[in-house]
Design an enzyme around this catalytic site. Structure first.
Site, PDB file in Angstrom:
ATOM      1  N   ASP A  39     -16.797  -1.423 -27.740  1.00  0.00           N
ATOM      2  CA  ASP A  39     -16.518  -2.253 -26.593  1.00  0.00           C
ATOM      3  C   ASP A  39     -16.597  -3.647 -27.131  1.00  0.00           C
ATOM      4  OD1 ASP A  39     -16.567  -2.237 -23.317  1.00  0.00           O
ATOM      5  OD2 ASP A  39     -16.550  -4.189 -24.456  1.00  0.00           O
ATOM      6  N   SER A  42     -15.614  -8.180 -23.928  1.00  0.00           N
ATOM      7  CA  SER A  42     -14.718  -9.333 -23.498  1.00  0.00           C
ATOM      8  C   SER A  42     -14.884  -9.360 -21.936  1.00  0.00           C
ATOM      9  CB  SER A  42     -13.172  -9.261 -23.948  1.00  0.00           C
ATOM     10  OG  SER A  42     -12.938  -8.050 -23.426  1.00  0.00           O
ATOM     11  N   SER A  85      -7.335  -6.467 -17.347  1.00  0.00           N
ATOM     12  CA  SER A  85      -7.028  -5.526 -16.037  1.00  0.00           C
ATOM     13  C   SER A  85      -6.983  -6.532 -14.777  1.00  0.00           C
ATOM     14  CB  SER A  85      -7.711  -4.362 -15.683  1.00  0.00           C
ATOM     15  OG  SER A  85      -9.092  -4.439 -15.320  1.00  0.00           O
ATOM     16  N   TYR A 149       0.463  -6.399 -15.944  1.00  0.00           N
ATOM     17  CA  TYR A 149      -0.619  -5.318 -15.920  1.00  0.00           C
ATOM     18  C   TYR A 149      -0.109  -3.938 -15.981  1.00  0.00           C
ATOM     19  CZ  TYR A 149      -4.391  -2.383 -14.536  1.00  0.00           C
ATOM     20  OH  TYR A 149      -5.351  -1.538 -14.492  1.00  0.00           O
ATOM     21  N   LYS A 153       0.556  -0.866 -18.962  1.00  0.00           N
ATOM     22  CA  LYS A 153      -0.117   0.294 -18.782  1.00  0.00           C
ATOM     23  C   LYS A 153       1.077   1.613 -18.738  1.00  0.00           C
ATOM     24  CE  LYS A 153      -4.552  -0.316 -18.137  1.00  0.00           C
ATOM     25  NZ  LYS A 153      -5.759   0.356 -18.842  1.00  0.00           N
ATOM     26  N   ASN A 178      -7.733   2.705  -6.117  1.00  0.00           N
ATOM     27  CA  ASN A 178      -8.855   1.613  -5.948  1.00  0.00           C
ATOM     28  C   ASN A 178     -10.333   2.069  -6.083  1.00  0.00           C
ATOM     29  OD1 ASN A 178      -6.326   0.442  -4.860  1.00  0.00           O
ATOM     30  ND2 ASN A 178      -7.335  -1.554  -4.521  1.00  0.00           N
ATOM     31  N   LEU A 196     -11.634  -6.427  -3.886  1.00  0.00           N
ATOM     32  CA  LEU A 196     -12.050  -6.780  -2.498  1.00  0.00           C
ATOM     33  C   LEU A 196     -13.415  -6.375  -2.244  1.00  0.00           C
ATOM     34  CD1 LEU A 196     -10.876  -7.550   0.460  1.00  0.00           C
ATOM     35  CD2 LEU A 196     -10.360  -5.088   0.718  1.00  0.00           C
ATOM     36  N   ARG A 287      -0.873 -12.373  -1.883  1.00  0.00           N
ATOM     37  CA  ARG A 287      -1.271 -12.518  -3.296  1.00  0.00           C
ATOM     38  C   ARG A 287       0.266 -12.129  -3.953  1.00  0.00           C
ATOM     39  NH1 ARG A 287      -6.297  -9.625  -5.758  1.00  0.00           N
ATOM     40  NH2 ARG A 287      -5.353  -7.815  -5.167  1.00  0.00           N
ATOM     41  N   ASP A 290       1.331  -8.053  -4.478  1.00  0.00           N
ATOM     42  CA  ASP A 290       0.690  -6.738  -4.104  1.00  0.00           C
ATOM     43  C   ASP A 290       1.582  -6.035  -3.208  1.00  0.00           C
ATOM     44  OD1 ASP A 290      -1.904  -7.520  -4.719  1.00  0.00           O
ATOM     45  OD2 ASP A 290      -2.610  -8.580  -3.218  1.00  0.00           O
TER      46      ASP A 290
HETATM   47  N1  NAD Z   1     -11.352  -1.061 -11.358  1.00  0.00           N
HETATM   48  C1  NAD Z   1     -10.077  -0.586 -11.146  1.00  0.00           C
HETATM   49  O1  NAD Z   1      -9.929  -0.324  -9.651  1.00  0.00           O
HETATM   50  C2  NAD Z   1      -8.860  -0.056 -11.746  1.00  0.00           C
HETATM   51  C3  NAD Z   1      -8.029   0.612 -11.321  1.00  0.00           C
HETATM   52  C4  NAD Z   1      -6.967   1.037 -12.264  1.00  0.00           C
HETATM   53  C5  NAD Z   1      -7.199   1.187 -13.564  1.00  0.00           C
HETATM   54  N2  NAD Z   1      -8.181   0.626 -14.038  1.00  0.00           N
HETATM   55  C6  NAD Z   1      -8.516   0.717 -15.413  1.00  0.00           C
HETATM   56  O2  NAD Z   1      -9.721   1.142 -15.897  1.00  0.00           O
HETATM   57  C7  NAD Z   1     -10.122   0.637 -17.118  1.00  0.00           C
HETATM   58  C8  NAD Z   1     -11.436   0.036 -16.751  1.00  0.00           C
HETATM   59  O3  NAD Z   1     -11.541  -0.925 -15.775  1.00  0.00           O
HETATM   60  P1  NAD Z   1     -12.931  -1.678 -15.212  1.00  0.00           P
HETATM   61  O4  NAD Z   1     -12.745  -1.921 -13.915  1.00  0.00           O
HETATM   62  O5  NAD Z   1     -14.135  -0.637 -15.831  1.00  0.00           O
HETATM   63  O6  NAD Z   1     -12.774  -3.003 -16.340  1.00  0.00           O
HETATM   64  P2  NAD Z   1     -13.862  -3.657 -17.044  1.00  0.00           P
HETATM   65  O7  NAD Z   1     -13.245  -4.901 -17.305  1.00  0.00           O
HETATM   66  O8  NAD Z   1     -15.206  -3.708 -16.254  1.00  0.00           O
HETATM   67  O9  NAD Z   1     -14.098  -2.905 -18.332  1.00  0.00           O
HETATM   68  C9  NAD Z   1     -13.037  -2.948 -19.275  1.00  0.00           C
HETATM   69  C10 NAD Z   1     -13.961  -2.929 -20.809  1.00  0.00           C
HETATM   70  O10 NAD Z   1     -13.085  -2.972 -21.767  1.00  0.00           O
HETATM   71  C11 NAD Z   1     -13.554  -3.924 -22.695  1.00  0.00           C
HETATM   72  N3  NAD Z   1     -12.252  -4.231 -23.492  1.00  0.00           N
HETATM   73  C12 NAD Z   1     -11.403  -5.036 -22.978  1.00  0.00           C
HETATM   74  N4  NAD Z   1     -10.384  -5.075 -24.010  1.00  0.00           N
HETATM   75  C13 NAD Z   1     -10.993  -4.475 -25.253  1.00  0.00           C
HETATM   76  C14 NAD Z   1     -10.648  -4.143 -26.661  1.00  0.00           C
HETATM   77  N5  NAD Z   1      -9.299  -4.518 -26.953  1.00  0.00           N
HETATM   78  N6  NAD Z   1     -11.331  -3.632 -27.323  1.00  0.00           N
HETATM   79  C15 NAD Z   1     -12.716  -3.173 -27.024  1.00  0.00           C
HETATM   80  N7  NAD Z   1     -13.249  -3.338 -25.634  1.00  0.00           N
HETATM   81  C16 NAD Z   1     -12.257  -3.959 -24.902  1.00  0.00           C
HETATM   82  C17 NAD Z   1     -14.158  -4.983 -21.921  1.00  0.00           C
HETATM   83  O11 NAD Z   1     -15.250  -5.872 -22.767  1.00  0.00           O
HETATM   84  C18 NAD Z   1     -14.872  -4.238 -20.701  1.00  0.00           C
HETATM   85  O12 NAD Z   1     -16.259  -3.806 -21.243  1.00  0.00           O
HETATM   86  C19 NAD Z   1      -9.361  -0.443 -17.359  1.00  0.00           C
HETATM   87  O13 NAD Z   1      -8.301   0.270 -18.339  1.00  0.00           O
HETATM   88  C20 NAD Z   1      -8.513  -0.592 -16.112  1.00  0.00           C
HETATM   89  O14 NAD Z   1      -7.156  -1.042 -16.491  1.00  0.00           O
HETATM   90  C21 NAD Z   1      -9.146   0.042 -13.416  1.00  0.00           C
HETATM   91  O1  GDU Z   2     -10.223 -11.688  -1.909  1.00  0.00           O
HETATM   92  C1  GDU Z   2      -9.730 -10.756  -1.658  1.00  0.00           C
HETATM   93  C2  GDU Z   2      -9.212  -9.678  -2.690  1.00  0.00           C
HETATM   94  C3  GDU Z   2      -8.321  -8.711  -2.274  1.00  0.00           C
HETATM   95  N1  GDU Z   2      -7.711  -8.591  -0.999  1.00  0.00           N
HETATM   96  C4  GDU Z   2      -6.633  -7.607  -0.648  1.00  0.00           C
HETATM   97  O2  GDU Z   2      -7.249  -6.409  -0.911  1.00  0.00           O
HETATM   98  C5  GDU Z   2      -6.498  -5.271  -1.308  1.00  0.00           C
HETATM   99  C6  GDU Z   2      -7.360  -5.036  -2.543  1.00  0.00           C
HETATM  100  O3  GDU Z   2      -7.177  -5.692  -3.506  1.00  0.00           O
HETATM  101  P1  GDU Z   2      -7.689  -5.381  -4.919  1.00  0.00           P
HETATM  102  O4  GDU Z   2      -7.795  -6.588  -5.790  1.00  0.00           O
HETATM  103  O5  GDU Z   2      -9.337  -4.944  -4.704  1.00  0.00           O
HETATM  104  O6  GDU Z   2      -7.119  -4.232  -5.709  1.00  0.00           O
HETATM  105  P2  GDU Z   2      -5.916  -4.062  -5.971  1.00  0.00           P
HETATM  106  O7  GDU Z   2      -5.075  -2.994  -4.885  1.00  0.00           O
HETATM  107  O8  GDU Z   2      -4.881  -5.205  -6.019  1.00  0.00           O
HETATM  108  O9  GDU Z   2      -5.791  -3.459  -7.368  1.00  0.00           O
HETATM  109  C7  GDU Z   2      -6.098  -2.332  -7.751  1.00  0.00           C
HETATM  110  O10 GDU Z   2      -5.061  -1.335  -7.755  1.00  0.00           O
HETATM  111  C8  GDU Z   2      -4.084  -1.536  -8.666  1.00  0.00           C
HETATM  112  C9  GDU Z   2      -2.940  -0.610  -8.474  1.00  0.00           C
HETATM  113  O11 GDU Z   2      -2.160  -1.323  -7.593  1.00  0.00           O
HETATM  114  C10 GDU Z   2      -4.505  -1.824 -10.158  1.00  0.00           C
HETATM  115  O12 GDU Z   2      -4.923  -0.576 -10.611  1.00  0.00           O
HETATM  116  C11 GDU Z   2      -5.765  -2.636 -10.261  1.00  0.00           C
HETATM  117  O13 GDU Z   2      -6.402  -2.529 -11.492  1.00  0.00           O
HETATM  118  C12 GDU Z   2      -6.892  -2.119  -9.166  1.00  0.00           C
HETATM  119  O14 GDU Z   2      -7.911  -3.189  -9.148  1.00  0.00           O
HETATM  120  C13 GDU Z   2      -5.223  -5.852  -1.781  1.00  0.00           C
HETATM  121  O15 GDU Z   2      -4.292  -5.835  -0.671  1.00  0.00           O
HETATM  122  C14 GDU Z   2      -5.654  -7.332  -1.802  1.00  0.00           C
HETATM  123  O16 GDU Z   2      -4.571  -8.383  -1.495  1.00  0.00           O
HETATM  124  C15 GDU Z   2      -7.807  -9.615  -0.286  1.00  0.00           C
HETATM  125  O17 GDU Z   2      -7.353  -9.630   0.950  1.00  0.00           O
HETATM  126  N2  GDU Z   2      -8.661 -10.444  -0.394  1.00  0.00           N
END
Ligand code: NAD
Ligand code: GDU
Length: 331
Positions: A39, A42, A85, A149, A153, A178, A196, A287, A290
């Site tokens: 990692d 970042s 992300s 984004y 992917k 989510n 959210l 936003r 969305d």
């Molecule tokens: N959180 C969600 O709801 C969600 C939904 C769909 C997909 N994802 C995907 O899941 C994965 C993890 O998401 P998360 O919410 O844990 O994010 P996060 O930001 O908490 O974790 C990502 C990690 O990757 C590291 N990183 C980023 N770029 C790097 C690089 N080039 N080399 C080495 N390390 C690097 C960061 O330092 C961090 O620790 C991501 O690929 C994200 O796109 C997340």
């Molecule tokens: O302060 C906020 C934050 C979010 N929202 C709303 O809450 C919902 C969920 O938003 P999130 O930002 O929690 O999640 P997203 O659905 O935008 O995104 C998630 O789903 C995406 C797929 O569409 C991607 O995979 C992304 O990485 C993942 O975090 C959305 O309708 C957003 O508009 C609000 O109303 N207020």
């Protein structure tokens, strides 16, 4: 965790200092596997790397190359979580996402090929689909991402398919909906928080005055957008199943969600019930990028991987996130 096999695996987890990667690493270690986390910190935190995992700080591809170049041990597979992300940032600074996500992933694929690492599980996303045509999104739905984004992917998913077909890689992409909740001391703590549930909980802790509801004019019952919230532990457990079901030369893609949608207002109301806080909310403009409704059909993961999510209740998911938030606040 059900692994589908009792074999001890030696794994590399990129992004294991982040939210989902740290939970997954913790669950893999508990299941008896060996993990090296790579990692660049970042968006992650060194103290989020679970005890018991080796940690190598650096770029996902470069540090993996370094690790494999040591030649000390053979690895069974890589779980590639590392990525940028933030949807909004991806629209303002697309180069950061094309370089940071796609270029890194291609370099990682080349490193795996060079060193003969045959299995890969990749963190894909519901954002690859864009505005859906069906209520429950299957893996066969059209992929028309509405933000950079999601486009990066999807590009990586295509690259993985090519590498699997040409070079025999056994690969699985998991398209998360989510992700929410926490596991023990591992949870969501992004410096720039856009999700959210953690934002709403920051209102309950007093770190924010109110939550903004991004749009109340969507074609839904209460006018706010609907999402499918999945507990991070259920998500983590799908990864090892994916790893053990991966087959050489195949790239499988699975959606991971609970198949039930909750509106923004319903999420805020659930957070009020869990925290006992009034949580003021104001309506703000939509936003950009969305979609109105995103709910997964995860039938394929259930049937082919034997995946069965256990923590599907939104109240329980929020309660776990709230416990984590409070424990961190208390130090
Ligand atoms: N959180 C969600 O709801 C969600 C939904 C769909 C997909 N994802 C995907 O899941 C994965 C993890 O998401 P998360 O919410 O844990 O994010 P996060 O930001 O908490 O974790 C990502 C990690 O990757 C590291 N990183 C980023 N770029 C790097 C690089 N080039 N080399 C080495 N390390 C690097 C960061 O330092 C961090 O620790 C991501 O690929 C994200 O796109 C997340
Ligand atoms: O302060 C906020 C934050 C979010 N929202 C709303 O809450 C919902 C969920 O938003 P999130 O930002 O929690 O999640 P997203 O659905 O935008 O995104 C998630 O789903 C995406 C797929 O569409 C991607 O995979 C992304 O990485 C993942 O975090 C959305 O309708 C957003 O508009 C609000 O109303 N207020």
């Amino acid at each position: 965790m059900t692994t589908g096999s009792g074999k001890h695996l030696k794994l590399i987890v990129t992004g294991g200092a982040g939210y989902i990667g740290s939970v997954c690493t913790a669950r893999l270690l508990e299941a008896g596997h060996e993990v090296v986390v790579v990692d660049d910190l970042s968006t992650g935190h060194a103290d989020a790397v679970p005890e018991g995992a080796r940690f190598l700080e650096g770029d996902a591809a470069d540090a993996t190359a370094q690790l494999l170049g040591e030649g000390k041990a053979e690895f069974d597979g890589v779980l590639h979580f590392a990525a940028k992300s933030l949807v909004g940032e991806s629209m303002q600074d697309p180069g950061k996402y094309w370089r940071g996500n796609v270029f890194t992933a291609i370099r990682l694929l080349d490193v795996l090929r060079e060193h003969g690492v045959g299995r890969l599980v990749f963190s894909s996303t519901a954002a690859t689909y864009g505005e859906p045509e069906q209520a429950l999104i299957p893996e066969t739905a059209p992929t028309r991402p509405t933000n950079t984004y999601g486009a990066t992917k999807l590009a990586i998913d295509h690259a993985i398919t090519s590498y699997a077909q040409a070079h025999g890689l056994a690969a699985v992409s998991l398209r998360y909906f989510n992700v929410a909740g926490a596991y023990g001391s591992y949870g969501e703590r992004h410096t720039t928080e856009t999700h959210l549930i953690p934002i709403v909980l920051q209102v309950a802790t007093g770190d924010r005055a109110r939550v903004q509801i991004y749009g109340d004019d969507y074609p839904t019952d209460d006018g706010t957008a609907i999402r499918d919230y999945i507990h991070v532990t259920d998500l983590a457990d799908a990864h090892l199943l994916a790893l053990t079901h991966a087959r050489p030369g195949e790239h499988r893609i699975y959606n991971l969600g609970n198949g039930t949608g909750f509106s923004v207002r319903q999420v805020i109301e659930t957070c009020r019930e869990v925290t006992g806080h009034a949580i003021p909310a104001v309506v703000a403009p939509r936003r950009a990028g969305d979609p109105a409704i995103l709910v997964a059909s995860s039938e394929a993961a259930r049937e082919e991987l034997g995946w069965k999510p256990e923590s599907t209740d939104l109240h329980g998911i929020v309660a776990d996130a709230w416990r984590f938030t409070q424990e961190r606040q208390q130090g």
